[in-house]
Design an enzyme around this catalytic site. Structure first.
Site, PDB file in Angstrom:
ATOM      1  CG  HIS A  22       1.122   2.663  -0.703  1.00  0.00           C
ATOM      2  ND1 HIS A  22       0.101   2.674  -1.618  1.00  0.00           N
ATOM      3  CD2 HIS A  22       0.631   2.071   0.414  1.00  0.00           C
ATOM      4  CE1 HIS A  22      -0.977   2.113  -1.073  1.00  0.00           C
ATOM      5  NE2 HIS A  22      -0.675   1.726   0.155  1.00  0.00           N
TER       6      HIS A  22
ATOM      7  CD  GLU B 139      -3.857  -0.664  -1.800  1.00  0.00           C
ATOM      8  OE1 GLU B 139      -3.437   0.370  -1.248  1.00  0.00           O
ATOM      9  OE2 GLU B 139      -4.994  -1.121  -1.596  1.00  0.00           O
TER      10      GLU B 139
END
Length: 877
Positions: free
Chosen positions: A754, A775
């Site tokens: 992130h 992610e």
């Protein structure tokens, strides 16, 4: 092979060594700046000559330790041909040490420390180098002790260590306060007469970052001032000049910031790094420049201030190894504790912690060797661990489990918990143990007994789970991954194998691993682990003493370090640790390290406003209950020096509300020493930017040292979270998770998520990553906000164009651009095209089809989007 004891080899003699010593002293005197104010003091005395000397070894009977302190430059001490080796002299009484002269024979020490001790057992390093070239070294030092030793860690030749003379100078008594190592200027308010521009402010010279600087206007005079907060006795000032240095300047102190006293002056400054011994006191210190060395202004990368007296290195309390204070949030049980008492405590902790992912509470539950009946259901920020040397020393009849009932069976937020060093026997008639977790939830050094049993890595048919670690563990039965999306298993043993696969399952050094097959099923299998050290752990020995076991480095290993074998490693009494309670200042922690202590952090949030400095080789830093170090006021959380064998384990680093340049730094910028035989290692070390509050850090973890090992790490920026927790693109700001500048760095089980630019940047050569999970940021507002020049977005894993060798296995990168699904990432992996840069088994996923990853690596691989959500690529190039 020729015997070392009888071999003869030529020895270069330095006939002018006494002349060199004299010339060195004369040159120092000649180069002392005119007008410099120095404290009056008696001439130091040669304390070591004729004193008792001992050594770790001698090459033969003709080269004893005593020959290095006999005053005869024709006799010498020589060691065996191995590392490490030491030479020690007993001064007979405590002394203040001001200078040590080393007169090396041809066989010199390339890397060594000078150390002092009051008892000959606990040592404090007062000088360290990894770049010595031998000859005659006259070293100015600051320290005190009865014993002084040269501790050699790397030889400069194929022979041993050899000293004609080892000379220690100082004054007996040892009552003079030592000059502390803590930089009291770092993070303190700073002002200046001028700044060249807004990016070169005064504060940049005291931020601890040698990549930022203060620069003045191009005129004379100019000054930089730091407020130390209270009156301090100042003993050393270190000026790290940028190219625009001061030819003439004074160092001045003041009680009120108005009336100044000069404590140092020069008109012949040459720039570079100047470490200046001074004597003065004041609340304020300033560098007052009167003549520039260039046509530009004055420019300092860093101004550091060291002090003596009560503010330099505060004394630290000792630790009773049989009855240590492990803090109010550590619960230690023994077999005599009633089962009802144990279960009541476990139930209370779980009720409090089941959903408490952003609270400050931290807990450790420890079991002494024996047999227990307990159902351990772990919530957030709870560690359960056995206190035996082997997991089988503690057997729990019951469960050690993690469920996800609080999220309706979805385990994708089951973070931050740990099970370690236990064996578990399931209740009669039950065969399922559930470990439904995602990131930062290690199942390490565990033994699930019974071949009929299975451990399920998801919630048994409900929802999803999203990544974890199983290491140094024995499962007698079957491992069932179910809906677990990705998983890394290392150096473990599965009696009845493994079943299940979703995106990215990596097995390394695992006995009983499934057959290699990617992508269907997505099993990446690596037969051995090339070099790893298991995580240090706390245990209680047979006498009731608490100790920390430090596992040895293993090479080309498979299976556990302990099952049906004797673990290799070393054991350290807890008496050699400083036990850190929440509220302890970084200055006190640093003083403990400077005094030779290891560190044990008790459960809680530990706030620091200056970096914890780990400057001593082989220091162990161990956390209980996921102890958390929060960097406040823009500080760095921890800095590790470019030294051998530091172990940092079981800690979380958290950003404060004021931006930090980095949360943890391993080795300063420019580190270059080889640590191949004794690398620094990080175990279960986690990082969080935001979550309980707004958090900010430009970089999260920077590795500058060579040969560092990362053993399970999760670096996470909060871009989506539970209700009431502040998140947002402009709130929790963080450019990069991991930056690797060192060579030959290895990461086992790396999770980075992130961040707002590159997730991982790898600039060093020889890097290796085994399992990578990523992610991308969810909260990108639009494509314009996330452009890397003309490229859409930033890669999840960037290997610099200058890198010529790098390898990675089992990598996954996922997008979920839920704020703006039109956002595109051009590629997840960006690497130089080079046959020695090899990536094996990659997957990209558009989660739910929300957002697009255009390519897997460089311009290879398909597009992950709503129409084709999962893309695999087996090799590149």
């Amino acid at each position: 092979m020729t015997s070392h004891a009888t071999s003869v080899r030529p020895r270069p003699r330095r006939a002018v060594r006494h002349l060199l010593v004299g010339l060195t002293v004369a040159l120092v005197a000649a180069l002392t700046p005119t007008g410099a104010t120095t404290p009056a003091q008696a001439a130091p005395t040669l304390l070591s000559q004729g004193r008792p000397a001992t050594a770790s070894s001698t090459e033969n009977a003709g080269t004893p330790a005593a020959a290095a302190v006999d005053g005869n430059t024709g006799t010498r001490w020589a060691s065996a041909f191995s590392d490490p080796q030491w030479l020690q002299v007993d001064l007979g009484a405590r002394a203040t040490i001001s200078q040590v002269n080393l007169l090396w024979e041809g066989a010199y020490g390339r890397a060594f420390q000078l150390q002092t001790s009051d008892d000959g057992a606990t040592w404090t390093t007062i000088y360290s180098t990894t770049t010595s070239t031998g000859g005659t070294q006259n070293l100015t030092v600051t320290g005190a002790g009865r014993y002084v030793r040269m501790n050699g860690t790397a030889r400069g030749t194929g022979y041993g260590y050899s000293l004609w003379e080892f000379q220690v100078y100082g004054e007996t008594g040892g009552t003079t306060p030592t000059c502390g190592s803590t930089n009291v200027a770092q993070g303190s308010p700073a002002t200046a007469s001028s700044s060249q521009d807004a990016g070169l402010a005064a504060s940049a010279a005291v931020d601890g970052n040698t990549g930022t600087r203060w620069a003045s206007a191009a005129s004379d005079p100019q000054w930089l001032r730091v407020d130390l907060g209270s009156t301090r006795t100042i003993c050393r000032v270190v000026l790290t000049w940028e190219a625009a240095y001061a030819r003439a300047f004074q160092l001045q102190t003041s009680a009120d910031g108005s009336t100044w006293t000069t404590i140092y002056s020069t008109t012949t400054g040459a720039g570079g790094t100047q470490s200046l011994t001074v004597s003065g006191s004041g609340r304020y210190l300033r560098m007052y420049g009167t003549a520039r060395g260039t046509a530009y202004g004055y420019s300092l990368w860093e101004l550091a201030v060291n002090t003596t007296g009560g503010t330099s290195e505060p004394p630290v309390d000792g630790t009773d190894p049989r009855n240590p204070n492990l803090g109010p949030n550590t619960f230690v049980f023994d077999p005599s504790t009633p089962t009802s008492t144990i279960q009541s405590r476990l139930n209370t902790l779980f009720t409090q912690q089941e959903t408490n992912q952003f609270g400050p509470q931290r807990y450790a539950v420890l079991f002494k060797p024996g047999t227990y009946t307990a159902d351990v259901n772990l919530g957030f920020f709870t560690q359960v661990a056995g206190l035996g040397m082997s997991p089988d020393d503690v057997n729990l009849n019951g469960h050690v489990r993690t469920e996800a009932f609080w999220m309706g069976g979805n385990a994708t937020q089951n973070f931050w918990r740990a099970a370690e060093n236990l064996s578990v026997t399931l209740p009669a008639g039950q065969t399922v143990e559930r470990w439904a977790v995602s990131q930062a939830a290690p199942y390490r050094r565990m033994h699930l007994r019974g071949g009929q049993n299975q451990i399920q890595l998801w919630n048994g048919g409900d929802g999803w789970s999203s990544g974890g670690l199983l290491a140094d563990t024995r499962i007698d039965g079957l491992v069932v991954s179910g809906s677990q999306q990705q998983w890394y298993s290392r150096n473990s043993e599965f009696g009845n194998g493994w079943t299940g696969s979703v995106w990215n399952m990596v097995f390394q050094g695992v006995v009983g691993a499934p057959a290699p097959s990617f992508p269907n099923p997505s099993h990446t299998v690596i037969a051995q682990t090339p070099q790893v050290r298991e995580k240090p752990f706390l245990y209680v020995d047979g006498t009731g003493e608490y100790r920390v076991f430090v596992p040895a480095l293993r090479t080309n290993s498979t299976g556990t370090s302990w099952y049906n074998k004797t673990p290799a490693g070393s054991s350290i009494s807890l008496s050699q640790f400083y036990v850190v309670q929440p509220g302890t200042s970084a200055a006190t922690i640093n003083a403990a390290v400077a005094q030779g202590k290891h560190l044990l952090f008790t459960p809680g949030v530990h706030h620091v406003t200056e970096p914890i400095q780990i400057n001593r080789a082989d220091t162990v830093v161990l956390g209980l209950g996921l102890a958390t170090i929060q960097a406040d006021n823009g500080s760095v959380g921890m800095r590790v020096a470019d030294v051998d064998g530091v172990k940092v384990a079981g800690l979380m680093f958290e950003a404060g509300t004021t931006n930090s340049p980095v949360l943890m730094e391993v080795g300063p910028s420019g580190s270059s020493a080889s640590h191949a035989s004794n690398p620094t290692s990080l175990h279960d070390v986690f990082f969080r930017i935001g979550g309980p509050h707004v958090g900010k850090a430009t970089n999260t973890l920077t590795v500058n040292s060579d040969n560092v090992i990362g053993d399970h790490m999760w670096l996470w920026r909060a871009d989506h979270a539970a209700s009431g927790v502040p998140t947002g693109w402009t709130l929790n700001t963080a450019d990069t998770g991991l930056t690797v500048n060192g060579d030959n760095v290895t990461m086992y089980g790396l999770f980075v998520e992130h961040y707002q630019k590159y997730q991982t940047i790898w600039n060093g050569n020889g890097g290796r990553t085994y399992f990578y999970q990523n992610e991308l940021p969810y909260d990108v507002p639009n494509q314009a906000a996330w452009m890397n020049g003309s490229t859409r977005g930033y890669a999840a894993y960037k290997v610099a164009d200058s890198v010529t060798s790098h390898q990675a296995w089992g990598l996954g990168s996922y997008s979920y651009f839920n704020v703006n699904p039109a956002v595109v990432e051009e590629r997840s992996f960006e690497v130089p095209t080079n046959p020695n840069v090899r990536f094996t088994n990659m997957v990209t996923v558009s989660l739910g089809g929300v957002g697009t990853i255009n390519r897997v690596i460089n311009n290879a691989g398909g597009t992950a989007n709503a129409a084709n959500q999962t893309v695999y690529l087996t090799t590149y190039p």
